[in-house]
Design a protein around this motif. Sequence first.
Motif, mmCIF file in Angstrom:
data_model
loop_
_atom_site.group_PDB
_atom_site.id
_atom_site.type_symbol
_atom_site.label_atom_id
_atom_site.label_comp_id
_atom_site.label_asym_id
_atom_site.label_seq_id
_atom_site.Cartn_x
_atom_site.Cartn_y
_atom_site.Cartn_z
ATOM 1 N N TYR A 1 0.807 -1.223 0.000
ATOM 2 C CA TYR A 1 0.000 0.000 0.000
ATOM 3 C C TYR A 1 0.844 1.279 0.000
ATOM 4 C CZ TYR A 1 -4.368 -2.552 0.656
ATOM 5 O OH TYR A 1 -5.466 -3.350 0.469
ATOM 6 N N LYS A 2 2.131 1.151 -0.261
ATOM 7 C CA LYS A 2 2.980 2.343 -0.262
ATOM 8 C C LYS A 2 2.511 3.400 -1.265
ATOM 9 C CE LYS A 2 7.796 3.847 -0.205
ATOM 10 N NZ LYS A 2 9.219 3.401 -0.306
ATOM 11 N N PRO A 3 2.041 3.018 -2.462
ATOM 12 C CA PRO A 3 1.546 4.057 -3.390
ATOM 13 C C PRO A 3 0.443 4.927 -2.783
ATOM 14 C CG PRO A 3 1.835 1.989 -4.560
ATOM 15 C CD PRO A 3 2.036 1.681 -3.099
ATOM 16 N N LEU A 4 -0.401 4.343 -1.926
ATOM 17 C CA LEU A 4 -1.440 5.136 -1.277
ATOM 18 C C LEU A 4 -0.875 5.947 -0.123
ATOM 19 C CD1 LEU A 4 -4.478 2.661 -1.173
ATOM 20 C CD2 LEU A 4 -3.980 4.454 -2.832
ATOM 21 N N ALA A 5 0.051 5.362 0.628
ATOM 22 C CA ALA A 5 0.662 6.082 1.742
ATOM 23 C C ALA A 5 1.404 7.320 1.254
ATOM 24 C CB ALA A 5 1.611 5.158 2.502
ATOM 25 N N LEU A 6 2.019 7.217 0.081
ATOM 26 C CA LEU A 6 2.745 8.367 -0.482
ATOM 27 C C LEU A 6 1.796 9.503 -0.847
ATOM 28 C CD1 LEU A 6 5.359 6.518 -2.728
ATOM 29 C CD2 LEU A 6 5.810 7.764 -0.606
ATOM 30 N N ARG A 7 0.521 9.157 -1.068
ATOM 31 C CA ARG A 7 -0.487 10.185 -1.371
ATOM 32 C C ARG A 7 -1.116 10.760 -0.105
ATOM 33 N NH1 ARG A 7 -4.087 7.003 -5.932
ATOM 34 N NH2 ARG A 7 -2.459 6.745 -7.527
ATOM 35 N N GLY A 8 -0.728 10.228 1.033
ATOM 36 C CA GLY A 8 -1.255 10.751 2.287
ATOM 37 C C GLY A 8 -2.380 9.944 2.887
ATOM 38 N N SER A 9 -2.712 8.799 2.283
ATOM 39 C CA SER A 9 -3.763 7.953 2.852
ATOM 40 C C SER A 9 -3.190 7.151 4.015
ATOM 41 C CB SER A 9 -4.315 6.992 1.797
ATOM 42 O OG SER A 9 -4.913 7.697 0.734
ATOM 43 N N PRO A 10 -3.808 7.223 5.195
ATOM 44 C CA PRO A 10 -3.259 6.503 6.344
ATOM 45 C C PRO A 10 -3.428 4.994 6.208
ATOM 46 C CG PRO A 10 -5.343 7.544 6.920
ATOM 47 C CD PRO A 10 -5.000 8.017 5.545
ATOM 48 N N VAL A 11 -2.348 4.260 6.491
ATOM 49 C CA VAL A 11 -2.393 2.802 6.553
ATOM 50 C C VAL A 11 -2.312 2.418 8.026
ATOM 51 C CG1 VAL A 11 -1.332 0.633 5.829
ATOM 52 C CG2 VAL A 11 -1.292 2.616 4.291
ATOM 53 N N MET A 12 -3.410 1.862 8.537
ATOM 54 C CA MET A 12 -3.526 1.559 9.964
ATOM 55 C C MET A 12 -3.303 0.072 10.207
ATOM 56 S SD MET A 12 -7.020 3.742 10.688
ATOM 57 C CE MET A 12 -7.071 3.215 12.401
ATOM 58 N N PHE A 13 -2.400 -0.242 11.128
ATOM 59 C CA PHE A 13 -2.142 -1.628 11.507
ATOM 60 C C PHE A 13 -2.738 -1.883 12.884
ATOM 61 C CE2 PHE A 13 1.011 -0.876 8.247
ATOM 62 C CZ PHE A 13 0.988 -2.064 7.519
ATOM 63 N N VAL A 14 -3.604 -2.893 12.960
ATOM 64 C CA VAL A 14 -4.323 -3.201 14.198
ATOM 65 C C VAL A 14 -4.338 -4.717 14.385
ATOM 66 C CG1 VAL A 14 -5.780 -1.148 13.970
ATOM 67 C CG2 VAL A 14 -6.563 -3.326 13.012
ATOM 68 N N GLU A 15 -4.936 -5.154 15.490
ATOM 69 C CA GLU A 15 -5.137 -6.586 15.703
ATOM 70 C C GLU A 15 -6.121 -7.129 14.669
ATOM 71 O OE1 GLU A 15 -3.633 -8.651 17.874
ATOM 72 O OE2 GLU A 15 -2.358 -6.932 18.409
ATOM 73 N N ARG A 16 -6.007 -8.413 14.378
ATOM 74 C CA ARG A 16 -6.879 -8.999 13.368
ATOM 75 C C ARG A 16 -8.353 -8.922 13.766
ATOM 76 N NH1 ARG A 16 -3.611 -14.532 11.998
ATOM 77 N NH2 ARG A 16 -3.360 -14.520 14.264
ATOM 78 N N GLU A 17 -8.644 -9.177 15.027
ATOM 79 C CA GLU A 17 -10.026 -9.097 15.482
ATOM 80 C C GLU A 17 -10.569 -7.675 15.354
ATOM 81 O OE1 GLU A 17 -8.327 -12.773 17.168
ATOM 82 O OE2 GLU A 17 -7.632 -10.704 17.027
ATOM 83 N N SER A 18 -9.725 -6.695 15.587
ATOM 84 C CA SER A 18 -10.161 -5.299 15.472
ATOM 85 C C SER A 18 -10.503 -4.955 14.028
ATOM 86 C CB SER A 18 -9.063 -4.358 15.990
ATOM 87 O OG SER A 18 -8.808 -4.579 17.356
ATOM 88 N N ALA A 19 -9.674 -5.422 13.095
ATOM 89 C CA ALA A 19 -9.936 -5.149 11.682
ATOM 90 C C ALA A 19 -11.231 -5.804 11.232
ATOM 91 C CB ALA A 19 -8.763 -5.641 10.827
ATOM 92 N N GLU A 20 -11.435 -7.050 11.650
ATOM 93 C CA GLU A 20 -12.651 -7.766 11.253
ATOM 94 C C GLU A 20 -13.897 -7.103 11.812
ATOM 95 O OE1 GLU A 20 -10.617 -12.230 10.915
ATOM 96 O OE2 GLU A 20 -11.463 -11.521 12.812
ATOM 97 N N LEU A 21 -13.833 -6.691 13.073
ATOM 98 C CA LEU A 21 -15.002 -6.069 13.688
ATOM 99 C C LEU A 21 -15.241 -4.668 13.137
ATOM 100 C CD1 LEU A 21 -17.318 -6.158 15.666
ATOM 101 C CD2 LEU A 21 -15.742 -5.462 17.488
ATOM 102 N N ALA A 22 -14.166 -3.949 12.820
ATOM 103 C CA ALA A 22 -14.305 -2.572 12.319
ATOM 104 C C ALA A 22 -15.128 -2.520 11.038
ATOM 105 C CB ALA A 22 -12.932 -1.952 12.087
ATOM 106 N N LYS A 23 -14.966 -3.522 10.175
ATOM 107 C CA LYS A 23 -15.737 -3.555 8.926
ATOM 108 C C LYS A 23 -17.229 -3.658 9.212
ATOM 109 C CE LYS A 23 -16.989 -4.356 4.631
ATOM 110 N NZ LYS A 23 -17.040 -3.307 3.618
ATOM 111 N N TYR A 24 -17.602 -4.578 10.101
ATOM 112 C CA TYR A 24 -19.013 -4.728 10.453
ATOM 113 C C TYR A 24 -19.542 -3.491 11.166
ATOM 114 C CZ TYR A 24 -19.119 -9.689 9.215
ATOM 115 O OH TYR A 24 -19.098 -10.871 8.530
ATOM 116 N N ALA A 25 -18.743 -2.952 12.071
ATOM 117 C CA ALA A 25 -19.184 -1.788 12.837
ATOM 118 C C ALA A 25 -19.398 -0.582 11.931
ATOM 119 C CB ALA A 25 -18.165 -1.454 13.925
ATOM 120 N N ALA A 26 -18.523 -0.400 10.946
ATOM 121 C CA ALA A 26 -18.654 0.727 10.022
ATOM 122 C C ALA A 26 -19.945 0.623 9.227
ATOM 123 C CB ALA A 26 -17.449 0.786 9.081
ATOM 124 N N ASN A 27 -20.213 -0.548 8.679
ATOM 125 C CA ASN A 27 -21.430 -0.711 7.879
ATOM 126 C C ASN A 27 -22.685 -0.609 8.733
ATOM 127 O OD1 ASN A 27 -20.183 -0.868 5.428
ATOM 128 N ND2 ASN A 27 -20.252 -3.088 5.269
#
Length: 459
Positions: A185-211
């Motif tokens: 994802y470096k091409p996006l990071a170079l444009r200023g888009s944040p790349v967030m690293f979290v626990e796997r459970e947090s990433a999975e739940l974040a998708k459901y929570a957002a929707n």
Amino acid sequence: MKICMIGAGYVGLVSAACFSDFGWVVTCVDKDPDRLADLKAGRSPIYEPGLEALMDRNIKAGRLLFTDKLGPAVADADVVFLAVGTPMRRGDGYADLSYVFSAVEDAAPHFQDFTVVTTKSTVPVGTSREIERRLKAKRPDADVAVCSNPEFLREGSAIQDFTHPDRVLVGTDDERAREVMARLYKPLALRGSPVMFVERESAELAKYAANAFLALKISFINEIADLCENLGADVQEVASAIGRDRRIGDKFLHPGPGYGGSCFPKDVSALIRTAREAKSPVSIIEQVERVNHERKLAMAIRIEEAAGGSVRGKTIAVLGLTFKPNTDDMRDAPSLVIVPMLQERGATIRACDPQGRRQAEPLLPGLTWCENANEAAEGADILVVLTEWNEFRALDLEGIRNLMGGRTVVDLRNAFDADRARDLGFDYSGIGRGKAAPGELDAKNRAGRPGAHPVQAAK
């Protein structure tokens, strides 16, 4: 960097095309021979603005490949994405993970050097760890790290969302996988888009929570729209006022006939079931699911009321059937509830949709399909807007009036200028555009608005 994308559906194909445009070599694996032939020819099986041009450019550059041979694609990849379907399971509403686990089983024998296996599909919390367990059981010698990398793409705006994301979310606890995904994802990071690293459970739940939160905003503004109608307020003015508050924001504050599509219905349902299993029920989200179901029933009743209490023997021109504009997706579209209800109550439906006919035709039998809005409106007693395609917003309403046999317009997306429509002689009703005079309010409160509660009205 080389990528294997297992699944060339909506998420997989858009992601593959965008990754290849970053300069990575992406091989999409799909089993359907007809679909594969179209993909190799640069024809997208889904309608998404700009996708075919992106595919064509990268196919010609040799960076976007399509195959039905999983083994070589997996063996050659630095990252293997799982982008297969996770539909709502029949019976319990939970996410069906059979396609995900099948893809894992098929890929396992082919891993060579260190490989990052990443879920792009929307999966319940704990799926990444279950994938890891299955891989270790089948290939204990494989050097593999499993990540969660949920997508946050809106149909109709997917390429823009992928290339200019609010954030990229990666769930991993493996340092080597983190380095690989950061490079990806470096091409996006170079444009200023944040790349967030979290626990796997947090990433999975974040998708459901957002929707679920976005579905909540839609249901909230729909209920406020009903309140506006009873109190003489205008929901568009209310939404604009509260949307200016940065804590709230103006996105997803557009009233309509309820949410649909590939994500919100199944993700809300899956989150509810996950929460119940965890003995931590999400009562607000459960209410959102109920309200959205009732909303669709209420819209059919609203059309019936606008027709004078009955649609029997009436011809209704329906503009738009897909769940939103700029897509051909019919999954859980409000039209799948509203149109059959109108047909059951004796209406004849003349429909048009700029992109939806191929998907909608087998789901909505008995319609008369028209090429455009003018053809649909010819001789119709009632005109209904179900999807706010731009071409409907720009309609010549005076011309439509002259084509129709009746004068009733039910605008379930507030696509038309209400004052203009009424000036032309239409009996126009939108969503949440209440204009009740103060003296009318007490009478409304005493009598109740017909159809205000869809369950009662349907009895």
